[in-house]
Write a protein that holds these residues in place. Structure first.
Motif, PDB file in Angstrom:
ATOM      1  N   GLY A  81       0.831  -1.019  -0.104  1.00 29.71           N
ATOM      2  CA  GLY A  81       0.128   0.082   0.102  1.00 29.71           C
ATOM      3  C   GLY A  81       0.987   1.267   0.092  1.00 29.71           C
ATOM      4  O   GLY A  81       1.964   1.030  -0.733  1.00 29.71           O
ATOM      5  N   GLY A  82       0.437   2.265   0.690  1.00 30.21           N
ATOM      6  CA  GLY A  82       0.950   3.542   0.725  1.00 30.21           C
ATOM      7  C   GLY A  82       0.262   4.828   0.240  1.00 30.21           C
ATOM      8  O   GLY A  82      -0.855   4.733   0.022  1.00 30.21           O
ATOM      9  N   ALA A  83       0.924   5.879   0.355  1.00 30.41           N
ATOM     10  CA  ALA A  83       0.249   6.993   0.136  1.00 30.41           C
ATOM     11  C   ALA A  83       1.032   7.968  -0.945  1.00 30.41           C
ATOM     12  O   ALA A  83       2.123   7.727  -1.469  1.00 30.41           O
ATOM     13  N   LEU A  84      -0.023   8.536  -1.625  1.00 30.21           N
ATOM     14  CA  LEU A  84       0.579   9.456  -2.780  1.00 30.21           C
ATOM     15  C   LEU A  84       0.167  11.054  -2.591  1.00 30.21           C
ATOM     16  O   LEU A  84      -1.120  11.186  -2.574  1.00 30.21           O
ATOM     17  N   ILE A  99      -5.231   5.014  -7.226  1.00 33.39           N
ATOM     18  CA  ILE A  99      -3.828   4.073  -6.938  1.00 33.39           C
ATOM     19  C   ILE A  99      -4.006   3.599  -5.382  1.00 33.39           C
ATOM     20  O   ILE A  99      -3.813   2.540  -5.109  1.00 33.39           O
ATOM     21  N   MET A 100      -4.287   4.733  -4.679  1.00 32.06           N
ATOM     22  CA  MET A 100      -4.248   4.545  -3.463  1.00 32.06           C
ATOM     23  C   MET A 100      -5.270   3.429  -2.702  1.00 32.06           C
ATOM     24  O   MET A 100      -5.188   2.297  -1.945  1.00 32.06           O
ATOM     25  N   PHE A 101      -6.609   3.328  -3.518  1.00 30.58           N
ATOM     26  CA  PHE A 101      -7.579   2.663  -2.960  1.00 30.58           C
ATOM     27  C   PHE A 101      -7.260   1.134  -3.805  1.00 30.58           C
ATOM     28  O   PHE A 101      -7.568   0.266  -2.931  1.00 30.58           O
ATOM     29  N   ASP A 102      -6.803   1.251  -4.829  1.00 31.72           N
ATOM     30  CA  ASP A 102      -6.410  -0.195  -5.521  1.00 31.72           C
ATOM     31  C   ASP A 102      -5.538  -1.006  -4.866  1.00 31.72           C
ATOM     32  O   ASP A 102      -5.662  -2.073  -4.622  1.00 31.72           O
ATOM     33  N   SER A 108      -5.621  -5.443  -0.849  1.00 28.86           N
ATOM     34  CA  SER A 108      -5.460  -6.287   0.340  1.00 28.86           C
ATOM     35  C   SER A 108      -6.590  -7.255   0.472  1.00 28.86           C
ATOM     36  O   SER A 108      -6.556  -8.362   0.755  1.00 28.86           O
ATOM     37  N   ALA A 109      -7.863  -6.852   0.010  1.00 30.65           N
ATOM     38  CA  ALA A 109      -9.037  -7.596  -0.317  1.00 30.65           C
ATOM     39  C   ALA A 109      -8.911  -8.830  -1.275  1.00 30.65           C
ATOM     40  O   ALA A 109      -9.228  -9.922  -0.709  1.00 30.65           O
ATOM     41  N   ALA A 110      -8.069  -8.533  -2.272  1.00 25.06           N
ATOM     42  CA  ALA A 110      -7.986  -9.681  -3.121  1.00 25.06           C
ATOM     43  C   ALA A 110      -6.749 -10.454  -2.773  1.00 25.06           C
ATOM     44  O   ALA A 110      -7.164 -11.792  -2.794  1.00 25.06           O
ATOM     45  N   VAL A 125      -3.663 -16.338  10.586  1.00 20.97           N
ATOM     46  CA  VAL A 125      -3.823 -15.124  10.993  1.00 20.97           C
ATOM     47  C   VAL A 125      -3.586 -14.220   9.900  1.00 20.97           C
ATOM     48  O   VAL A 125      -2.747 -14.272   9.086  1.00 20.97           O
ATOM     49  N   ILE A 126      -4.747 -13.194   9.926  1.00 18.91           N
ATOM     50  CA  ILE A 126      -4.555 -12.353   8.873  1.00 18.91           C
ATOM     51  C   ILE A 126      -4.102 -10.971   9.406  1.00 18.91           C
ATOM     52  O   ILE A 126      -4.856 -10.478  10.548  1.00 18.91           O
ATOM     53  N   VAL A 127      -3.052 -10.202   9.032  1.00 15.18           N
ATOM     54  CA  VAL A 127      -2.829  -9.160   9.579  1.00 15.18           C
ATOM     55  C   VAL A 127      -2.856  -8.049   8.555  1.00 15.18           C
ATOM     56  O   VAL A 127      -2.045  -8.117   7.561  1.00 15.18           O
ATOM     57  N   THR A 128      -3.329  -6.912   8.712  1.00 14.38           N
ATOM     58  CA  THR A 128      -3.269  -5.808   7.870  1.00 14.38           C
ATOM     59  C   THR A 128      -2.378  -4.767   8.699  1.00 14.38           C
ATOM     60  O   THR A 128      -2.466  -4.415   9.705  1.00 14.38           O
ATOM     61  N   VAL A 129      -1.487  -3.903   7.613  1.00 11.36           N
ATOM     62  CA  VAL A 129      -0.833  -2.749   8.347  1.00 11.36           C
ATOM     63  C   VAL A 129      -1.633  -1.576   7.410  1.00 11.36           C
ATOM     64  O   VAL A 129      -1.610  -1.192   6.502  1.00 11.36           O
ATOM     65  N   GLY A 130      -2.370  -1.206   8.645  1.00  6.94           N
ATOM     66  CA  GLY A 130      -3.234   0.071   8.438  1.00  6.94           C
ATOM     67  C   GLY A 130      -2.395   1.231   8.834  1.00  6.94           C
ATOM     68  O   GLY A 130      -1.354   1.405   8.413  1.00  6.94           O
ATOM     69  N   SER A 131      -3.186   2.180   9.407  1.00  3.24           N
ATOM     70  CA  SER A 131      -2.497   3.574   9.700  1.00  3.24           C
ATOM     71  C   SER A 131      -3.556   4.483  10.837  1.00  3.24           C
ATOM     72  O   SER A 131      -4.671   4.030  10.684  1.00  3.24           O
ATOM     73  N   THR A 132      -3.026   5.136  11.545  1.00  2.00           N
ATOM     74  CA  THR A 132      -3.960   5.968  12.328  1.00  2.00           C
ATOM     75  C   THR A 132      -4.391   6.836  11.386  1.00  2.00           C
ATOM     76  O   THR A 132      -5.611   7.468  11.800  1.00  2.00           O
TER      77      THR A 132
END
Length: 247
Positions: A81-84, A99-102, A108-110, A125-132
Protein backbone atom coordinates in the motif's frame (compact mmCIF):
# COMPACT_ATOMS: atom_id res chain seq x y z
CA UNK A 1 10.65 -29.93 10.54
CA UNK A 2 8.44 -28.07 8.08
CA UNK A 3 8.25 -24.39 8.90
CA UNK A 4 4.82 -22.70 8.93
CA UNK A 5 4.22 -20.41 5.96
CA UNK A 6 3.96 -16.65 6.30
CA UNK A 7 3.09 -14.47 3.31
CA UNK A 8 4.14 -10.81 3.37
CA UNK A 9 3.09 -8.43 0.61
CA UNK A 10 4.99 -5.23 -0.07
CA UNK A 11 8.12 -7.01 1.16
CA UNK A 12 10.61 -5.15 -1.01
CA UNK A 13 11.08 -2.26 1.44
CA UNK A 14 9.99 -0.62 4.66
CA UNK A 15 7.68 -2.34 7.11
CA UNK A 16 7.14 -5.29 4.78
CA UNK A 17 10.83 -6.09 4.51
CA UNK A 18 11.33 -5.67 8.27
CA UNK A 19 8.33 -7.93 8.92
CA UNK A 20 9.66 -10.64 6.64
CA UNK A 21 12.94 -10.62 8.54
CA UNK A 22 11.23 -10.66 11.93
CA UNK A 23 8.87 -13.51 11.04
CA UNK A 24 11.82 -15.51 9.72
CA UNK A 25 13.50 -15.22 13.13
CA UNK A 26 10.23 -16.52 14.64
CA UNK A 27 10.60 -19.72 12.63
CA UNK A 28 8.36 -19.04 9.64
CA UNK A 29 9.15 -19.76 6.03
CA UNK A 30 8.38 -16.35 4.57
CA UNK A 31 6.98 -15.89 1.09
CA UNK A 32 8.21 -12.42 0.16
CA UNK A 33 5.86 -10.78 -2.33
CA UNK A 34 6.35 -7.47 -4.13
CA UNK A 35 6.73 -5.98 -7.59
CA UNK A 36 10.51 -5.50 -7.48
CA UNK A 37 11.84 -8.97 -8.15
CA UNK A 38 15.50 -8.21 -7.53
CA UNK A 39 14.80 -6.89 -4.04
CA UNK A 40 12.60 -9.74 -2.86
CA UNK A 41 14.95 -12.34 -4.30
CA UNK A 42 17.80 -10.82 -2.29
CA UNK A 43 15.61 -10.72 0.82
CA UNK A 44 14.45 -14.30 0.37
CA UNK A 45 18.04 -15.47 0.03
CA UNK A 46 18.95 -13.58 3.20
CA UNK A 47 16.18 -15.10 5.35
CA UNK A 48 15.90 -18.52 3.68
CA UNK A 49 12.47 -17.71 2.32
CA UNK A 50 10.87 -17.57 -1.11
CA UNK A 51 10.29 -14.71 -3.51
CA UNK A 52 7.13 -14.26 -5.57
CA UNK A 53 6.82 -11.27 -7.87
CA UNK A 54 3.38 -9.82 -7.21
CA UNK A 55 1.49 -6.63 -7.95
CA UNK A 56 -1.55 -6.85 -5.67
CA UNK A 57 -3.62 -4.82 -8.14
CA UNK A 58 -3.29 -7.59 -10.76
CA UNK A 59 -5.60 -10.56 -10.26
CA UNK A 60 -3.28 -12.96 -12.06
CA UNK A 61 -0.39 -12.01 -9.77
CA UNK A 62 -2.50 -12.47 -6.66
CA UNK A 63 -3.69 -15.88 -7.84
CA UNK A 64 -0.10 -16.93 -8.55
CA UNK A 65 0.95 -15.77 -5.07
CA UNK A 66 -1.77 -17.85 -3.40
CA UNK A 67 -0.79 -20.90 -5.47
CA UNK A 68 2.89 -20.46 -4.61
CA UNK A 69 2.14 -20.14 -0.91
CA UNK A 70 0.51 -23.57 -0.88
CA UNK A 71 -2.44 -25.24 0.80
CA UNK A 72 -1.74 -24.08 4.35
CA UNK A 73 -0.85 -20.53 5.37
CA UNK A 74 -0.17 -19.65 9.00
CA UNK A 75 0.19 -15.88 8.57
CA UNK A 76 -0.79 -13.39 5.89
CA UNK A 77 0.54 -9.86 6.32
CA UNK A 78 -1.29 -7.64 3.84
CA UNK A 79 1.15 -4.76 3.89
CA UNK A 80 1.31 -3.55 0.28
CA UNK A 81 0.00 0.00 0.00
CA UNK A 82 1.11 3.54 0.64
CA UNK A 83 0.30 7.22 0.17
CA UNK A 84 0.55 9.53 -2.82
CA UNK A 85 0.58 13.31 -2.57
CA UNK A 86 -0.74 15.82 -0.05
CA UNK A 87 -3.34 17.55 -2.21
CA UNK A 88 -6.42 19.10 -0.70
CA UNK A 89 -9.70 17.87 -2.16
CA UNK A 90 -10.09 21.12 -4.10
CA UNK A 91 -6.91 20.32 -6.03
CA UNK A 92 -6.84 16.53 -5.78
CA UNK A 93 -5.45 14.30 -8.49
CA UNK A 94 -8.00 11.51 -8.40
CA UNK A 95 -5.72 9.16 -10.28
CA UNK A 96 -3.61 9.16 -7.11
CA UNK A 97 -6.76 8.28 -5.16
CA UNK A 98 -7.51 5.38 -7.49
CA UNK A 99 -4.00 4.02 -7.03
CA UNK A 100 -4.26 4.31 -3.24
CA UNK A 101 -7.63 2.57 -3.11
CA UNK A 102 -6.49 -0.11 -5.56
CA UNK A 103 -3.43 -0.99 -3.47
CA UNK A 104 -4.47 -0.34 0.13
CA UNK A 105 -8.07 -1.57 -0.08
CA UNK A 106 -8.80 -3.73 -3.12
CA UNK A 107 -5.28 -5.16 -3.23
CA UNK A 108 -5.49 -6.21 0.41
CA UNK A 109 -9.00 -7.64 -0.07
CA UNK A 110 -7.97 -9.57 -3.17
CA UNK A 111 -4.94 -11.04 -1.42
CA UNK A 112 -7.03 -12.09 1.57
CA UNK A 113 -9.68 -13.62 -0.69
CA UNK A 114 -7.14 -15.62 -2.69
CA UNK A 115 -5.33 -16.90 0.41
CA UNK A 116 -8.41 -17.53 2.56
CA UNK A 117 -8.82 -21.27 1.86
CA UNK A 118 -5.20 -21.88 2.84
CA UNK A 119 -5.55 -19.63 5.89
CA UNK A 120 -8.58 -21.64 7.03
CA UNK A 121 -6.67 -24.88 6.48
CA UNK A 122 -3.71 -23.51 8.42
CA UNK A 123 -5.79 -21.96 11.21
CA UNK A 124 -4.02 -18.78 10.25
CA UNK A 125 -3.79 -15.11 11.10
CA UNK A 126 -4.53 -12.19 8.78
CA UNK A 127 -2.73 -8.96 9.67
CA UNK A 128 -3.26 -5.75 7.74
CA UNK A 129 -0.87 -2.84 8.12
CA UNK A 130 -3.24 0.07 8.40
CA UNK A 131 -2.58 3.54 9.77
CA UNK A 132 -3.85 5.92 12.41
CA UNK A 133 -4.80 7.97 9.33
CA UNK A 134 -7.66 5.52 8.96
CA UNK A 135 -8.94 6.48 12.41
CA UNK A 136 -8.40 10.25 12.46
CA UNK A 137 -8.23 12.34 9.29
CA UNK A 138 -5.99 15.33 8.62
CA UNK A 139 -5.82 17.96 5.92
CA UNK A 140 -3.98 17.20 2.72
CA UNK A 141 -4.59 13.49 3.04
CA UNK A 142 -8.23 12.85 2.22
CA UNK A 143 -7.41 10.19 -0.35
CA UNK A 144 -4.98 8.31 1.90
CA UNK A 145 -7.12 8.70 5.03
CA UNK A 146 -10.12 7.51 3.04
CA UNK A 147 -8.26 4.45 1.77
CA UNK A 148 -7.00 3.50 5.21
CA UNK A 149 -10.44 4.10 6.75
CA UNK A 150 -11.92 1.78 4.12
CA UNK A 151 -9.28 -0.85 4.88
CA UNK A 152 -10.11 -0.54 8.60
CA UNK A 153 -13.85 -0.92 7.93
CA UNK A 154 -13.16 -3.91 5.68
CA UNK A 155 -11.28 -5.68 8.44
CA UNK A 156 -14.07 -5.12 10.94
CA UNK A 157 -16.51 -6.68 8.49
CA UNK A 158 -14.13 -9.56 7.79
CA UNK A 159 -13.81 -10.36 11.49
CA UNK A 160 -17.58 -10.74 11.70
CA UNK A 161 -17.74 -12.81 8.52
CA UNK A 162 -15.03 -15.24 9.65
CA UNK A 163 -16.08 -15.74 13.26
CA UNK A 164 -17.04 -19.35 12.52
CA UNK A 165 -13.70 -20.04 10.83
CA UNK A 166 -10.42 -20.80 12.67
CA UNK A 167 -8.85 -17.58 11.34
CA UNK A 168 -7.85 -14.51 13.32
CA UNK A 169 -8.29 -11.03 11.85
CA UNK A 170 -5.89 -8.39 13.14
CA UNK A 171 -4.97 -4.81 12.35
CA UNK A 172 -1.73 -3.03 13.22
CA UNK A 173 -2.23 0.72 12.92
CA UNK A 174 1.01 2.73 13.15
CA UNK A 175 1.40 6.44 13.68
CA UNK A 176 4.59 8.22 12.60
CA UNK A 177 7.10 5.69 11.25
CA UNK A 178 10.46 6.70 9.81
CA UNK A 179 10.45 4.46 6.75
CA UNK A 180 13.02 4.29 3.99
CA UNK A 181 10.46 4.88 1.24
CA UNK A 182 6.99 5.83 2.52
CA UNK A 183 7.47 9.61 2.53
CA UNK A 184 9.76 9.54 -0.50
CA UNK A 185 7.02 7.85 -2.51
CA UNK A 186 4.40 10.21 -1.14
CA UNK A 187 6.46 13.23 -2.20
CA UNK A 188 7.51 11.64 -5.49
CA UNK A 189 11.20 11.42 -4.63
CA UNK A 190 11.57 14.89 -3.05
CA UNK A 191 14.07 14.15 -0.29
CA UNK A 192 13.74 17.59 1.35
CA UNK A 193 9.97 17.26 1.77
CA UNK A 194 10.35 13.69 2.99
CA UNK A 195 12.92 14.72 5.60
CA UNK A 196 10.65 17.46 6.97
CA UNK A 197 8.10 14.84 8.01
CA UNK A 198 10.51 13.64 10.71
CA UNK A 199 12.32 16.93 11.44
CA UNK A 200 12.73 17.56 15.16
CA UNK A 201 11.00 14.32 16.17
CA UNK A 202 13.06 12.42 18.69
CA UNK A 203 12.80 8.68 18.14
CA UNK A 204 9.94 8.18 15.69
CA UNK A 205 8.86 4.59 15.22
CA UNK A 206 11.15 2.44 13.13
CA UNK A 207 10.15 -0.18 10.58
CA UNK A 208 11.45 -2.80 12.98
CA UNK A 209 9.23 -1.48 15.79
CA UNK A 210 6.14 -2.05 13.66
CA UNK A 211 7.42 -5.43 12.49
CA UNK A 212 7.73 -6.57 16.10
CA UNK A 213 4.10 -5.56 16.72
CA UNK A 214 3.00 -7.52 13.65
CA UNK A 215 4.96 -10.55 14.84
CA UNK A 216 3.36 -10.25 18.28
CA UNK A 217 -0.14 -10.24 16.77
CA UNK A 218 0.78 -13.17 14.53
CA UNK A 219 2.24 -15.36 17.28
CA UNK A 220 -0.32 -14.98 20.07
CA UNK A 221 -2.07 -18.18 21.18
CA UNK A 222 -4.74 -19.34 18.79
CA UNK A 223 -7.61 -18.15 21.01
CA UNK A 224 -6.17 -14.60 21.24
CA UNK A 225 -7.14 -12.08 18.57
CA UNK A 226 -5.48 -8.66 18.48
CA UNK A 227 -8.35 -6.79 16.87
CA UNK A 228 -6.58 -3.45 16.59
CA UNK A 229 -3.11 -2.53 17.77
CA UNK A 230 -2.48 1.22 17.58
CA UNK A 231 1.21 2.00 17.92
CA UNK A 232 2.78 5.46 18.00
CA UNK A 233 6.09 6.92 19.12
CA UNK A 234 5.91 8.23 22.69
CA UNK A 235 6.18 11.83 21.43
CA UNK A 236 3.02 11.43 19.34
CA UNK A 237 0.29 11.67 21.97
CA UNK A 238 -2.44 11.75 19.32
CA UNK A 239 -2.73 12.05 15.57
CA UNK A 240 -2.60 15.85 15.83
CA UNK A 241 -0.19 16.11 18.79
CA UNK A 242 3.43 15.49 17.82
CA UNK A 243 6.28 16.92 19.86
CA UNK A 244 9.06 18.42 17.75
CA UNK A 245 12.19 19.64 19.50
CA UNK A 246 12.49 22.69 17.26
CA UNK A 247 8.82 23.67 17.84
Amino acid sequence: MTRPIAVVTGASSGIGRATARTLATEGFEVVCAARRTDRIEALAAEIDGRAVTCDVTKSEDVAALAEAAGERIAVLVANAGGALGTDHIADADFEDWRIMFDTNVIGSAATIQACLPALCAGRGVIVTVGSTAGLVSYEGAAGYCGAKAAEHAMMMSLRLELVEQPVRVCEVLPGLVESDEFSLVRFRGDTDKAAKVYAGVRNPLTQEDVASCIAFAATCPEHVNIDQLVVRPRVQAAAHKLLREDA
